[in-house]
Write an enzyme that holds these catalytic residues in place. Sequence first.
Site, PDB file in Angstrom:
ATOM      1  N   GLU A  41      18.225  49.712   2.780  1.00 16.51           N
ATOM      2  CA  GLU A  41      18.231  49.883   4.235  1.00 16.51           C
ATOM      3  C   GLU A  41      18.796  51.271   4.554  1.00 16.51           C
ATOM      4  O   GLU A  41      19.997  51.453   4.685  1.00 16.51           O
ATOM      5  CB  GLU A  41      19.054  48.785   4.910  1.00 16.51           C
ATOM      6  N   ASP A  79      20.917  39.027   7.519  1.00 14.71           N
ATOM      7  CA  ASP A  79      21.688  40.265   7.676  1.00 14.71           C
ATOM      8  C   ASP A  79      23.167  39.946   7.467  1.00 14.71           C
ATOM      9  O   ASP A  79      24.055  40.529   8.097  1.00 14.71           O
ATOM     10  CB  ASP A  79      21.451  40.902   9.048  1.00 14.71           C
TER      11      ASP A  79
END
Length: 370
Positions: free
Chosen positions: A125, A264
Amino acid sequence: MDGCILTPDGWIDGKLHFDTGTGRIGRIEGTPASPATPFAAAGRPRIVPGFIDLHVHGGGGADCMEGSAALRAMARLHAQHGTTSLLATTMTAPRAVLDVTLAELGRVCREAPGDGARVLGIHLEGPYINPARLGAQPDAAAVPVRDEVLHYLSLAPVRVVTLAPEIQGDLALIALLAERGIRVQLGHTVASYEQAVGALEHGAAGFTHLYNAMSPLLHRAPGAVGAALAHARFSEVIPDLLHVHPGAIRAALRAIPRLYCVTDGTAACGMPDGDYKLGSQTVNKCLGAVRLADGTLAGSTLTMDQALRNLVAIGLSLADASARVSRYPAEYLGLGERGNLVAGAFADIVILDADLAVAATYVEGRRVPA
């Protein structure tokens, strides 16, 4: 094991047989059950495919940027909540940090799962994101350089990369990664609708935590969100009901055929309120949310079993909710042997009780310690 078994063809009231030696499902036998059976059959467990989390940073007090021991610890925590496989998700960081971290995490990706979830690979990410949409990412965004990208790929099995398509060089990077079978997701971006559609045309495959840290949908400037709703087949969403309103989740469900769930999750997952690490930053868990000191949401405390229950709570059937935490993420990565309960697939199995709480998790045929 026997119970109400969710198969690709619907619910079966019967028995599922698997081989602990191979870690594979042998056969499923029984009779078709009505959609109401899994809720009406008193005392019958619900047997569903193991959950697959393609975006998770930590859990059990451990952050995967801390290295291999932390990754193993978070894999154990999430397995207790039904996650049978996951992608270790890194944070934006300087190259020197990513070099060490990816080398450490790569070793765990090549290990047997032990008493935790199988680590399928890495979700990178960043760092190729827009500094104007960092969200909870550290301020270490970078412009991609081909040799640097190839170096990262040599350190660990990178399966997903989140980037901002408007950054110079990112369109070329999308094509490079797509050629290697890596899923490119658009996120942490201020891309226009046109830029996001252009990225999809270059090989981008999905969107990272839909709605969050991306240009919103406005009726004259549809942004990245508009591109996702208009064109995406796959996208992740965080269904903790804090990051995204249930109504926005339902809108995405109507628009994106293979919308799938991620946590997440951070080191705060499964932990009491307090301070935890998220990459190089300190975050605070309080009242179910994880935030930076300035109040910005910084990942979540969500686990995949709670994601499943939240989807059911907002109106999805258990079968539909299960697909969005298991089958669709498996399809996204092309994992034909995971995400479904069928003969020959890995015995990644979750047993749910009447309240949809996890009663037991099996990773490749091995029961996870409670």
